[in-house]
Design a protein around this motif. Structure first.
Motif, PDB file in Angstrom:
ATOM      1  N   CYS A  17     154.304  84.558 110.509  1.00 26.19           N
ATOM      2  CA  CYS A  17     155.404  84.979 109.626  1.00 26.19           C
ATOM      3  C   CYS A  17     156.770  84.667 110.236  1.00 26.19           C
ATOM      4  O   CYS A  17     157.796  84.900 109.605  1.00 26.19           O
ATOM      5  N   CYS A  62     155.808  91.853 110.959  1.00 30.52           N
ATOM      6  CA  CYS A  62     154.821  92.233 109.934  1.00 30.52           C
ATOM      7  C   CYS A  62     153.771  93.210 110.483  1.00 30.52           C
ATOM      8  O   CYS A  62     152.950  93.715 109.729  1.00 30.52           O
ATOM      9  N   CYS A 103     152.790  91.646 116.025  1.00 31.02           N
ATOM     10  CA  CYS A 103     154.033  91.080 115.492  1.00 31.02           C
ATOM     11  C   CYS A 103     155.041  92.193 115.238  1.00 31.02           C
ATOM     12  O   CYS A 103     154.723  93.202 114.625  1.00 31.02           O
ATOM     13  N   CYS A 145     154.674  84.846 115.536  1.00 29.67           N
ATOM     14  CA  CYS A 145     153.631  85.091 114.535  1.00 29.67           C
ATOM     15  C   CYS A 145     153.753  84.024 113.452  1.00 29.67           C
ATOM     16  O   CYS A 145     154.792  83.376 113.321  1.00 29.67           O
TER      17      CYS A 145
HETATM   18 ZN    ZN Z   1     154.212  88.576 111.654  1.00 29.96          ZN
END
Ligand code: ZN
Ligand code: BJW
Length: 237
Positions: free
Chosen positions: A146, A126, A123, A144
């Motif tokens: 996130c 993150c 990712c 991802c």
């Molecule tokens: Zn991520």
């Protein structure tokens, strides 16, 4: 051929460097030459952080296409011969530039993937790394959890190798009695530099390639032919 076979038989430490040519007989496309082109783009136009920043969808389409091809293929006689060589050798390291995972599937164990793995993703937000084996994504580029954009877990031009993997590759090459160099054009550095490194460290170096490479003339043996035919001859059943 007989002499090279003896060198391999007597060696207690063997290092191998493979490139895309060993997977060609599994119908995974190589990078260079006319067949390395994809939609008229060269790997040098696609396998870079700049290309990904400009057009992540295009770069992901290339990877999605390659992942699809790889998922449908299987290791060939060349991959399998290297797995057998590992079993009968005291210390063995398989340094591969390939990201296709075919050495794993052939049963090789000590594999050093200096250019990463096409089934890994990372990712951009993150930094989370994971394995992603899906062939179809709801959108490209995939995201991802996130919300950040995922990128393939491979090494692009201008990026460094994973330090632990690279150090282990250099150590194995410096320590080996015999090095086998299979199916690589040996033009991409620093991986190609492992070939002269082995020579300087005193190893016998044996090359297998359909064509000559920049190192062919300076090696102990250089065989012209297919990896899937010559490796079983060299290593035996
Ligand atoms: Zn991520
Ligand atoms: C058969 C066969 C059969 C067919 N049987 N044989 C020193 C000098 C000049 C440039 C540089 C240098 N040092 C670094 C550079 C820059 C650059 C580089 O090398 N450029 C050159 C092309 C000029 N290197 C990098 O950028 C590297 N990073 C780096 O140096 O970091 C340090 C740094 C950081 C920050 C700033 C500055 C420096 C990273 C290189 C990453 C390469 N990545 C790719 C993509 C990986 C992901 C993916 O797969 O998508 O790796 S590019 C592509 O090339 C891929 C391959 O692993 C790699 C090598 O290709 P390979 O495997 O040799 O395939 P082919 O197609 O070239 O050859 C196939 C061969 O098989 C042929 O010879 C056929 O004849 C043969 N063959 N069928 C036997 N059946």
């Amino acid at each position: 051929m007989e002499q090279a076979r003896q060198w391999l038989k007597k060696a207690s430490k063997i290092a191998v460097l493979t490139g895309a040519g060993i997977s060609a007989e599994s119908r995974v496309p190589t990078f260079r030459g006319p067949r390395g082109m994809w939609r008229r783009l060269r790997p040098e136009d696609l396998a870079t952080p700049g290309a990904f920043a400009r057009d992540p969808k295009l770069v992901w389409e290339w990877y999605a296409w390659r992942r699809g091809l790889i998922a449908e293929t299987k290791p060939n006689a060349g991959h399998r011969a290297l797995a057998r060589l590992e079993e009968r050798t005291g210390e063995f390291a398989l340094v591969t530039q390939n990201v296709d995972g075919l050495h794993d599937r052939a049963g090789s164990r000590n594999i050093l993937k200096v250019h990463g793995d096409i089934w890994d993703v990372r990712c951009l937000e993150c930094g989370n790394e994971s394995r992603e084996e899906r062939l179809k994504f709801p959108e490209l580029p995939p995201r991802c959890a996130c919300g950040g954009m995922l990128r393939p877990g491979v090494v692009w031009f201008g990026e460094g190798m994973h330090a632990g993997v690279w150090d282990a590759a250099e150590r194995a090459v410096e320590a080996c009695d015999v090095m086998l160099v299979v199916g690589t054009s040996a033009v991409v550095y620093p991986a190609a530099g492992l070939v002269p490194l082995a020579k300087v460290a005193g190893a016998k170096v044996i090359e297998i390639n359909l064509e000559e490479t920049p190192f062919s003339a300076s090696l102990d043996k250089s065989f012209r032919g297919k990896a899937g035919e010559l490796l079983p001859e060299l290593i035996g059943g």
